[in-house]
Design a protein around this motif. Structure first.
Motif, PDB file in Angstrom:
ATOM      1  N   TRP A 248      17.977  15.027  16.687  1.00 54.64           N
ATOM      2  CA  TRP A 248      17.038  14.124  16.019  1.00 54.64           C
ATOM      3  C   TRP A 248      16.089  13.424  16.994  1.00 54.64           C
ATOM      4  O   TRP A 248      14.901  13.237  16.664  1.00 54.64           O
ATOM      5  N   PRO A 249      16.526  13.037  18.202  1.00 55.73           N
ATOM      6  CA  PRO A 249      15.554  12.480  19.150  1.00 55.73           C
ATOM      7  C   PRO A 249      14.396  13.429  19.438  1.00 55.73           C
ATOM      8  O   PRO A 249      13.259  12.978  19.641  1.00 55.73           O
TER       9      PRO A 249
ATOM     10  N   LEU B 213       8.718   5.668  17.728  1.00 58.61           N
ATOM     11  CA  LEU B 213       9.470   6.919  17.692  1.00 58.61           C
ATOM     12  C   LEU B 213       9.714   7.435  19.109  1.00 58.61           C
ATOM     13  O   LEU B 213      10.790   7.967  19.412  1.00 58.61           O
ATOM     14  N   LEU B 214       8.723   7.268  19.974  1.00 56.58           N
ATOM     15  CA  LEU B 214       8.900   7.648  21.376  1.00 56.58           C
ATOM     16  C   LEU B 214       9.960   6.773  22.039  1.00 56.58           C
ATOM     17  O   LEU B 214      10.842   7.278  22.752  1.00 56.58           O
ATOM     18  N   VAL B 215       9.879   5.471  21.795  1.00 56.22           N
ATOM     19  CA  VAL B 215      10.876   4.548  22.350  1.00 56.22           C
ATOM     20  C   VAL B 215      12.268   4.902  21.851  1.00 56.22           C
ATOM     21  O   VAL B 215      13.243   4.915  22.619  1.00 56.22           O
TER      22      VAL B 215
ATOM     23  N   ALA C 235      16.244  -1.340  15.587  1.00 51.30           N
ATOM     24  CA  ALA C 235      16.424  -1.143  14.151  1.00 51.30           C
ATOM     25  C   ALA C 235      15.341  -1.873  13.360  1.00 51.30           C
ATOM     26  O   ALA C 235      14.773  -1.324  12.393  1.00 51.30           O
ATOM     27  N   VAL C 236      15.027  -3.102  13.752  1.00 53.60           N
ATOM     28  CA  VAL C 236      14.007  -3.882  13.040  1.00 53.60           C
ATOM     29  C   VAL C 236      12.629  -3.268  13.229  1.00 53.60           C
ATOM     30  O   VAL C 236      11.850  -3.145  12.275  1.00 53.60           O
ATOM     31  N   MET C 237      12.305  -2.848  14.452  1.00 49.03           N
ATOM     32  CA  MET C 237      10.997  -2.251  14.708  1.00 49.03           C
ATOM     33  C   MET C 237      10.822  -0.928  13.964  1.00 49.03           C
ATOM     34  O   MET C 237       9.761  -0.642  13.418  1.00 49.03           O
ATOM     35  N   LEU C 238      11.872  -0.125  13.916  1.00 47.20           N
ATOM     36  CA  LEU C 238      11.805   1.118  13.152  1.00 47.20           C
ATOM     37  C   LEU C 238      11.664   0.841  11.661  1.00 47.20           C
ATOM     38  O   LEU C 238      10.944   1.561  10.951  1.00 47.20           O
ATOM     39  N   ALA C 239      12.320  -0.209  11.190  1.00 41.60           N
ATOM     40  CA  ALA C 239      12.174  -0.589   9.784  1.00 41.60           C
ATOM     41  C   ALA C 239      10.747  -1.024   9.490  1.00 41.60           C
ATOM     42  O   ALA C 239      10.191  -0.707   8.425  1.00 41.60           O
ATOM     43  N   CYS C 240      10.139  -1.750  10.425  1.00 42.67           N
ATOM     44  CA  CYS C 240       8.746  -2.179  10.258  1.00 42.67           C
ATOM     45  C   CYS C 240       7.811  -0.983  10.138  1.00 42.67           C
ATOM     46  O   CYS C 240       7.042  -0.873   9.173  1.00 42.67           O
TER      47      CYS C 240
END
Length: 233
Positions: A5-6, A65-67, A87-92
């Motif tokens: 997945w990465p 996504l890169l991070v 998790a919060v940044m991906l949710a954003c």
């Protein structure tokens, strides 16, 4: 899925960056060829480009996504859950991109743009492919953490700031396309085009805000459901 997945995230990130660069190049090239003073003002054109919610959301998504991919290959190897900040940044970014896909395909897809102003494949990547990928990422990505409901406030912060910035800046900019003494990134935010003027614009903003909050709440709810399902195994 944990191992590959990465790589999917990295691929989506690079595709997003490529689409943004392709469209920015086309936009600046068209501006450089413009015969009007306002149309050829590259600083204004460039700032306008990065004032679109779609562009900013895709840029943030590509970065996160890169991070996330780099995290998975480094410190993420030895843990079972992603850190809370990630998790919060991906949710954003997932919320913004899913909302972008909905708004574009419901409100904007049928609007005809000037010939040669848009890179077709880039347009589809930014408005369809990346939103769909972020939706799948929310639903299936490994090591996703359960989010608390206050994260919804963090998700809502950027769209609110963007809306304020857009409406405050609009009447300070000459439109590169028409020379009008104002510029709005989307027709439904333009009180000169929207029925009811600013009242109509306010209605659209409220509607989109509701959509963002609803999508963000859905992202948080799903993270909690996945966590509960893991705990019950």
């Amino acid at each position: 899925m944990t191992t590959w997945w990465p790589w999917a995230r990295l691929t989506a990130s690079l595709l997003g960056f490529a689409a943004i660069i392709a469209q920015l190049t086309r936009t600046l090239t068209n501006a450089a060829q413009s015969t009007t003073e306002w149309g050829s003002h590259l600083p204004t054109v460039a700032v306008n480009f990065f004032s679109f919610f779609t562009v900013l959301s895709n840029l943030a998504a590509a970065i996160m996504l890169l991070v996330a991919a780099v995290w998975a290959w480094t410190s993420g190897r030895e843990v079972t859950r992603e850190p809370r900040w990630l998790a919060v940044m991906l949710a954003c970014v997932a919320t913004y991109m899913i909302t972008t896909g909905i708004v574009y395909n419901v409100l904007l897809r049928g609007i005809e743009l000037p010939q040669g102003s848009t890179v077709p494949w880039s347009n589809e990547v930014l408005h369809v492919v990346i939103p769909l990928f972020l939706l799948v990422d929310v639903l299936l990505a490994p090591k996703r953490r359960m989010l608390s409901w206050p994260a919804l406030g963090v998700i809502a912060a950027f769209p609110i700031a963007w809306a304020i910035y857009t409406l405050m800046r609009a009447n300070l900019v000459t439109s590169p396309g028409s020379g009008a003494p104002y510029w709005y990134p989307y027709p439904f935010l333009d009180p000169h085009l929207t029925p009811g003027g600013y009242l109509g614009v306010a209605g659209y903003i409220v509607g989109i805000a509701v959509a963002i909050i609803a999508v963000g709440a859905g992202v948080i709810w799903w993270s909690r459901r996945r966590a509960e399902a893991r705990a019950s195994r």
